[in-house]
Design an enzyme around this catalytic site. Structure first.
Site, short mmCIF file in Angstrom:
data_model
loop_
_atom_site.label_atom_id
_atom_site.label_comp_id
_atom_site.label_asym_id
_atom_site.label_seq_id
_atom_site.Cartn_x
_atom_site.Cartn_y
_atom_site.Cartn_z
N HIS A 149 0.86 -1.18 0.00
CA HIS A 149 0.00 0.00 0.00
C HIS A 149 0.90 1.23 0.00
O HIS A 149 2.03 1.20 0.49
CB HIS A 149 -0.88 -0.03 1.26
CG HIS A 149 -1.93 1.01 1.33
ND1 HIS A 149 -1.67 2.33 1.68
CD2 HIS A 149 -3.28 0.94 1.13
CE1 HIS A 149 -2.80 3.01 1.68
NE2 HIS A 149 -3.79 2.21 1.35
N ASP A 180 3.02 -4.03 8.13
CA ASP A 180 1.72 -3.40 8.01
C ASP A 180 0.67 -4.48 8.22
O ASP A 180 0.46 -5.34 7.36
CB ASP A 180 1.59 -2.77 6.62
CG ASP A 180 0.19 -2.23 6.32
OD1 ASP A 180 -0.71 -2.38 7.17
OD2 ASP A 180 0.00 -1.69 5.22
N GLN A 235 -4.52 -5.41 7.04
CA GLN A 235 -5.41 -6.38 6.43
C GLN A 235 -5.33 -7.75 7.08
O GLN A 235 -6.05 -8.67 6.68
CB GLN A 235 -5.09 -6.50 4.93
CG GLN A 235 -5.23 -5.21 4.16
CD GLN A 235 -6.66 -4.70 4.09
OE1 GLN A 235 -7.62 -5.45 4.26
NE2 GLN A 235 -6.82 -3.41 3.84
N LYS A 263 -10.65 -0.99 9.96
CA LYS A 263 -10.75 -2.21 9.15
C LYS A 263 -11.10 -3.43 10.01
O LYS A 263 -11.35 -4.50 9.47
CB LYS A 263 -9.45 -2.43 8.38
CG LYS A 263 -9.11 -1.29 7.41
CD LYS A 263 -7.84 -1.57 6.65
CE LYS A 263 -7.40 -0.33 5.86
NZ LYS A 263 -8.34 0.08 4.83
N CYS A 296 -4.59 2.30 -3.89
CA CYS A 296 -3.38 2.85 -3.25
C CYS A 296 -2.22 1.88 -3.40
O CYS A 296 -1.45 1.64 -2.45
CB CYS A 296 -3.64 3.16 -1.78
SG CYS A 296 -4.86 4.47 -1.52
#
Length: 411
Positions: free
Chosen positions: A128, A205, A208, A231, A369
């Site tokens: 991302h 990261d 997700q 999220k 993104c």
């Protein structure tokens, strides 16, 4: 240790999410944009509402009852998040507005003071923008460079290439736990082990990953882990940065202001200990009350049940989409979360998404993104259907039926 959860009752779960009951353009809503932001159960909505109705005050600034209640809720969310990712200490959890702020904190407070000309930051092609642009900004200021490890056509990281790129000039490695476009689950534990051998810190990261699977930062072995609340059923403007204590202790504050200090004089300022030295200003207190409620909700269901349902849903949706002539799926990793990016021959992604919306189906179109990933596949954009544990097989069928309908209009 997580208590045993009740049997997975999809109808009961869906009843907890008010927005899933609405219609769009006269059609029942099919919400398949969960990688963008998840829907919120009434338990989270009520936690935020209850804060403003009963406990609204600022944190850490007042000894009155409301101030103590607000502070208790805010710090309680820190405790809940620390348990959620199995952090060794609550003092290693910095509360932020989300992954973007968390990564920028590491970029400017950890990386920038250490970088010099000739150094490098290693990331991957599937990242991302939030895990690319901050590194480019600090690299430009320091004379360092940003390198990207390649992926294969299935959307899987080429692990041996990533390891080859862990050369001595690399001062920080960064990767997504799960790709927001492809759903690919990266082998974080293996990469972290290789980074430790070379003394290279690893930032992950986790935006997700945390909505779909249990995360244990100690077992992963990384140095930094970033999470976005919205999220994972929680309100927007919430998130965390987990970092090893030795990193947080060595990092200077990124933002300056109230509540991150011990004493301010014009001759100099002494700062609070981590994590508070990174939390200047008034935070999203009500939002973090919602975070704690979201974590409670996940635990009431259990990730074993979530994983099982989402994997079945992904397999079913993928099989149904493969039946459609001219449809290309991007990302066929063996280990992936319920995210499907695709295109139809002869149709623009935005046109498809617009027409699907008229059928009540919410999906994401665009570059997500992730421009470098789009460039890798040679496309300007894709359509992305991202599923969650509250989605159903019937919604998949409605989605496919809508896709077939709009396909005829565009062909």
């Amino acid at each position: 240790m997580q208590a045993s959860a009740p049997a997975f009752d999809l109808a009961r779960i869906r009843a907890d999410f008010p927005l899933l009951a609405r219609s769009v353009h006269g059609k029942p809503l099919v919400y398949f944009d969960n990688a963008n932001t998840s829907q919120k159960p009434h338990q989270v909505i009520e936690a935020v509402d209850r804060h403003y109705r009963e406990h609204n005050a600022n944190v850490a600034r007042a000894v009155h009852q409301l101030g103590e209640e607000a502070t208790s809720a805010y710090e309680g969310a820190r405790d809940a998040l620390a348990r959620f990712i199995n952090a060794p200490s609550r003092n290693e959890v910095v509360l932020t507005s989300g992954t973007t702020q968390s990564i920028n904190l590491v970029a400017y407070s950890y990386a920038l003071p250490r970088l010099k000309p000739g150094d490098a930051i290693l990331t991957t092609v599937m990242e991302h923008h939030a895990n690319i642009v901050p590194w480019q900004l600090v690299a430009a200021r320091s004379g360092a460079t940003v390198k990207a490890a390649p992926i294969n056509e299935r959307g899987e990281l080429i692990v041996e290439k990533f390891i080859e790129l862990l050369t001595p000039e690399v001062k920080l490695a960064c990767m997504a736990h799960v790709s927001n476009v492809l759903g690919t689950v990266n082998p974080v534990r293996e990469i972290a082990k290789e980074c430790r051998k070379r003394g290279i810190p690893l930032l992950v990261d986790g935006s997700q990953a945390v909505p779909h699977r249990p995360v244990d930062v100690q077992a992963l072995g990384c140095d930094f882990y970033a999470v976005t609340g919205h999220k994972m059923l929680a309100p927007t403007g919430t998130g965390l940065l987990w970092a090893k204590k030795e990193h947080l202790d060595a990092m200077p504050p990124f933002f300056g202001g109230g509540e991150m200090i011990r004493e301010v004089k014009f001759s100099g300022t002494t700062f609070a200990e981590a994590p508070h030295k990174f939390e200047a200003g008034t935070p999203n207190i009500a939002g973090f009350a919602g975070v704690a409620a979201a974590i409670d909700y996940y635990q009431s269901i259990g990730f074993d049940a979530i994983l099982a349902h989402e994997r079945e849903l992904l397999d079913y949706a993928s099989a149904r989409l493969r039946e459609i002539p001219g449809l290309r799926i991007f990302g066929e990793a063996v280990d992936k979360e319920p995210v499907i990016s695709f295109l139809l021959d002869g149709a623009q992604a935005t046109d498809l998404a617009t027409l699907l919306d008229l059928e009540g189906v919410a999906v994401r179109s665009g570059h997500h993104c992730a421009h470098p990933l789009m460039q890798f596949y040679g496309v300007p954009a894709t359509l992305r259907a991202s599923l969650a544990f509250y989605n159903t097989h019937e919604e998949v069928d409605a989605f496919v039926a809508a896709l077939l309908k709009v396909r005829k209009l565009l062909m």
